[in-house]
Design a protein around this motif. Structure first.
Motif, short mmCIF file in Angstrom:
data_model
loop_
_atom_site.label_atom_id
_atom_site.label_comp_id
_atom_site.label_asym_id
_atom_site.label_seq_id
_atom_site.Cartn_x
_atom_site.Cartn_y
_atom_site.Cartn_z
N GLN A 135 0.84 -1.20 0.00
CA GLN A 135 0.00 0.00 0.00
C GLN A 135 0.87 1.24 0.00
OE1 GLN A 135 -2.43 1.08 3.49
NE2 GLN A 135 -4.17 0.77 2.16
N SER A 167 -4.13 4.41 -5.33
CA SER A 167 -5.29 3.55 -5.10
C SER A 167 -6.43 4.30 -4.42
CB SER A 167 -4.89 2.34 -4.27
OG SER A 167 -4.39 2.73 -3.01
N ASP A 224 -9.51 5.47 -6.40
CA ASP A 224 -10.64 4.55 -6.62
C ASP A 224 -11.66 4.67 -5.49
OD1 ASP A 224 -9.43 3.57 -8.91
OD2 ASP A 224 -8.33 2.03 -7.81
#
Length: 209
Positions: free
Chosen positions: A1, A151, A154
């Motif tokens: 991440q 990310s 999203d």
């Protein structure tokens, strides 16, 4: 991440940091001044997870995203001064990670700035953290449509009421159109409030209904 570094830890930077930290991102911040924690009354514990950096590139890796939340300034002649934003972006030219500009910048200035994504904010200070997590508008201006993206875009896209992808200049125009519309609404409400606050002849108003 990914790791997120917030550059400029004012109320906009703090709102983004708290929102991203709350969903599990590693978040750091860099600011040349000692920040005032604007949301400590509600998010006091969450602030402990957001650590300051002594150097802006201290956590630089390919999976690091820098989010620049530095404010602009209006000159006496009405022109926008983005020197603080430009100064914050300069060291990020050498970054391995990506750069997201979250400051408010006029379309004409954007071509002179170095970043990957321009994501204007539509936040109200009192509810900024919640609005970061559940944005009404999610507008993204990209320099390269094929570039990698963080990310959390999203997540914001799924939560947003309205979404737009385009050029940085298009994103900036939408931001300023929103500002103009809000200013118009405020001006109308103020004028209406002033009008009804004046002494009126109730009988005359009734006759003209």
């Amino acid at each position: 991440q990914e790791t997120v570094v917030i550059v400029g830890f004012g109320w906009v930077g703090q709102a983004n940091a708290l929102a991203l930290s709350s969903v599990g991102y590693r978040v750091y911040y860099y600011d040349v001044q000692t920040p005032e924690f604007r949301y400590a009354d509600i998010y006091r514990e969450q602030y402990h997870a957001i650590k300051p950096l002594s150097r802006v590139l201290e956590k630089d890796e390919p999976d690091t995203w820098y989010m620049v939340c530095v404010g602009d300034r209006v000159m006496p002649n009405g022109e926008q001064d983005i020197s603080a934003i430009r100064k914050a972006l300069e060291p990020l030219a050498a970054a391995k990670g990506g750069v997201i500009l979250r400051s408010t910048v006029l379309p004409g200035h954007l071509k002179t700035l170095n970043f990957d994504y321009y994501v204007p904010e539509f936040l109200h200070e009192k509810k900024a953290v919640e609005e970061c997590m559940m944005p009404h508008y999610f507008i993204v201006g990209s320099r390269n449509e094929r570039a990698r993206r963080p990310s959390f875009f999203d997540q914001w896209e799924r939560a947003a009421v309205k979404t737009f992808y385009g050029t940085p200049e298009e994103a900036s125009y939408l931001k300023y159109l929103s500002n103009i519309w809000n200013s118009l609404r405020i001006a109308f409400v103020n004028e209406f409030g002033n009008a009804i606050a004046l002494p009126t002849d109730a009988a005359a108003v009734s006759r003209n209904e």
